[in-house]
Design an enzyme around this catalytic site. Sequence first.
Site, PDB file in Angstrom:
ATOM      1  N   GLU A 200       9.937  -3.297   8.922  1.00  0.00           N
ATOM      2  CA  GLU A 200      11.054  -3.379   7.981  1.00  0.00           C
ATOM      3  C   GLU A 200      12.246  -2.560   8.458  1.00  0.00           C
ATOM      4  O   GLU A 200      12.103  -1.638   9.273  1.00  0.00           O
ATOM      5  CB  GLU A 200      10.625  -2.854   6.600  1.00  0.00           C
ATOM      6  CG  GLU A 200       9.608  -3.725   5.910  1.00  0.00           C
ATOM      7  CD  GLU A 200       9.235  -3.182   4.539  1.00  0.00           C
ATOM      8  OE1 GLU A 200       8.677  -3.961   3.761  1.00  0.00           O
ATOM      9  OE2 GLU A 200       9.495  -2.002   4.260  1.00  0.00           O
ATOM     10  N   ARG A 297      -3.336   0.244  -9.854  1.00  0.00           N
ATOM     11  CA  ARG A 297      -4.246   1.295 -10.334  1.00  0.00           C
ATOM     12  C   ARG A 297      -3.413   2.379 -10.989  1.00  0.00           C
ATOM     13  O   ARG A 297      -2.190   2.305 -11.044  1.00  0.00           O
ATOM     14  CB  ARG A 297      -5.004   1.896  -9.151  1.00  0.00           C
ATOM     15  CG  ARG A 297      -4.061   2.364  -8.035  1.00  0.00           C
ATOM     16  CD  ARG A 297      -4.757   3.142  -6.958  1.00  0.00           C
ATOM     17  NE  ARG A 297      -3.942   3.359  -5.784  1.00  0.00           N
ATOM     18  CZ  ARG A 297      -3.006   4.277  -5.656  1.00  0.00           C
ATOM     19  NH1 ARG A 297      -2.717   5.090  -6.668  1.00  0.00           N
ATOM     20  NH2 ARG A 297      -2.311   4.406  -4.536  1.00  0.00           N
TER      21      ARG A 297
END
Length: 651
Positions: A200, A297
Site C-alpha cells: 500500500e 473481536r
Amino acid sequence: MFEKILIANRGEIAVRVMETARRLGVATVAVYSDADARALHVASADEAVRIGPAPAAESYLDGARIIAAAKERGAEAIHPGYGFLSENPDFAEAVEAAGLIFIGPSPKAIRAMGLKDAAKRLMEKAGVPVVPGYHGEAQELVVLAGKAREIGYPVLIKARAGGGGKGMRRVDEPEAFAEALAAAKREAKAAFGDGRVLVERLIAKPRHIEVQVFGDRHGNVVHLYERDCSAQRRHQKVIEEAPAPGMTNAMRTAMTDAAVKAARAIGYSGAGTIEFIVDASKGLRPDRFWFMEMNTRLQVEHPVTEMTTGVDLVEWQLRVAAGEALPRTQSEIALTGHAVEARIYAEDAARGFLPATGTLHHLRFPASAAGASLRVDTGVREGDAISPHYDPMIAKLVVHAGDRAGALSALAAALEETEIAGSTVNTAFLARLARDEAFASGDVDTGLIERRQEALTRTAEPDAGAIAEAALAASGAAHRPETCEPFEAITGYGHFHPPVHPSTIHYGERVMAYAITGLGDGRFAVQIKGPEGTEETVILTAGASTRLASWPGHVTLFDGANSHTFRLHDPLALAEEAAVGGDSLRAPMPGLVKMVRAAAKKPVKKGQPLLVLEAMKMEHTIAAPHDGIIAEIAAEGTQVNDGAVLVRFEE
C-alpha cells in the site's frame, strides 16, 4: 443468559471476561497451558482445565482440545478473547458444529474480514474508502515490486492476515524492497501461518483512528464512537485514547457512518472494530481517511470506550451471543469525558523496545488517580513470570477524566506510582510520552514515537543518593537487628573506631565499590567510590526509602516512573562471565535463531547482519558491533535463553 461459559484465552482478557461473567451470575471455565498452571486467570475462574504444554500451538491454539474442555465441563458457549483463536473462522465453525455458541461474529463475517486484501475489495464494493495499493493474489517478487513502483515509494508491505504490526515493513526505495518483502513474509508466516502480503501507499502523516461497532442478530448495528491509537512503536499500540484529539463533528460523522456501513455490509453481529488510516497532514478532514482493516473481536483498548460511554462491552457480547437485542439504540449512547490507556509491557524501550522476560518479584499499582477514575486490567500477580511464549504485556492502566489534559496528567501520575521489579518494563517511557509536549498538544501521528524516540526512551542514570540507598539495602544494614547482639548490625561493636562494611554493587556494566560506616541511631555514612578515584559520601537513615524492593541477588529503587536495578556482588557469576570472554554477543531476550548470515572463521564488517533472532513472533537482527573474525556462531534453529552467547569473536 448463559449459565456457564469457557474463556479460550489467558492473561488480562481472560480475567476481564470473568469479572463481567461473575457480575451477571455466569460461571466460568478457564483453560491453561503448563506455563500458566498457577496464573491469575486460572485462580479467578470457577473451574480450570489443562489443555497442553507451554507453546501456544500446542495449547491456546488447539481448538479441538478447547472445544472438548468446554463440552466436558458443561459450558454452553466459548468466549475467545482477543488474539489466539479469536479471529479464526474454522474454530468458530467447529464451536458451532459441536453444539456450542461462539461469543463473537459468524464464521462468515470473520472470513470476510479476516484477510486484509479480500476485506478491502469488499469495502470498495460497499462504498467505504480504502487505501490506494495492491490487494491482489499475486505474491511473486517481480509482481509486488512492480506494483510498488506503480504506487510510488515509500510503500508499506503488510501481512494480509493478523495484525499487531507483525509482518509489516516500510520500504523507502526499490533497492530495499526484496529484503523487506522476504522478512515480512517470514514474520507473517511465523505469526499467522500465512506468509502472503499486500502493498500500500505509505500515508505522509498517518493517524490510526478506529471506530467501535456492535451488531446483534436482529439486524441492529450501532457505533460507540472512535478511539485514537496513533501512539505506536514498531506498528504496535502503546497508548490509546477516546475520543480522538482534534476530532470534528463532520469527521466523526463521516467515519462512524462508514464504520456502520462496513459492519452492515457483512451482516455483522457482536463487538468489532473498523480501523481507519487518516492523513493528518492538513488536519482531520472527512475526505482524508481510508479503511485499513476490521478486527472481528474485542480490542485490547476496549476499556477507553467503556469508560467514555458507560457500556460494558463484554456484557453486550454475552447478551448478543445469547440472542438478545442490543441494550441501547444509537441515540442512547453518549460520549462523556476523555479516557487514556497505557499498555505496560515487559520490554526495554532504550534497546529498541526489545521484549523482556523475568519474574515479577515486586508488583504495585496505584489505588487511585487524583482528579480521575483509575482502572487497572492485569492478568498477573506478584511472583508470576513473564515467559517468552506469550505477549509480554503486564497490565493496562486506564484513566478517565473530564478532558484530555486531565486524563494525561492522571495517567502520568499513575505510571509514576507504579512499581515493578524483576523484569525491564516500559513505565518510564510511557510516563514521558504522557507528558510529552507534542503528544499533549494533540499533534500525534504514528511516527511521533520514532521521531522522539531518543528523548522518550533515554535511560535515567542513578545519582549518588540512589547508589548509596541500593548499597545500604544490599548490605542488610537497612534492617534493624532483632536482638542486641553486637554482631547483628553494622552499627554494633567496633574497637576504637566505627565498623566499616566494604563491598561492591553492579549497575549494568558498571561495578561500584562502596564502604558503609555505622553512625548510630539508625544512621549510616555510605562512601561511593567513583571512576578515576573520585569519592562521594552520602548520609542515610535506615528504612527511610519507601520505594525500594529487594529480590534475589538484586535491589530495585523507584524514582517516579524510573527504576534502577542493581545486582549484588556475586563471585560465581563474575567467574562465569570471565570464562565466556568479553568479545561476544549475547541474546538480548529468549528466542529462536531463525537465520544465520555469517560463518565461523570468516571475517565480518561492523554493522553486518550476523543472525536473525525470532522472539515473541517478531524478528530482531543481530549485527556485528565491529570488524572482526567470528570464532563461533549459534546454529540456525537453536532455541536460546536471555543472555546466551550467540556470537564469539576471535581475539
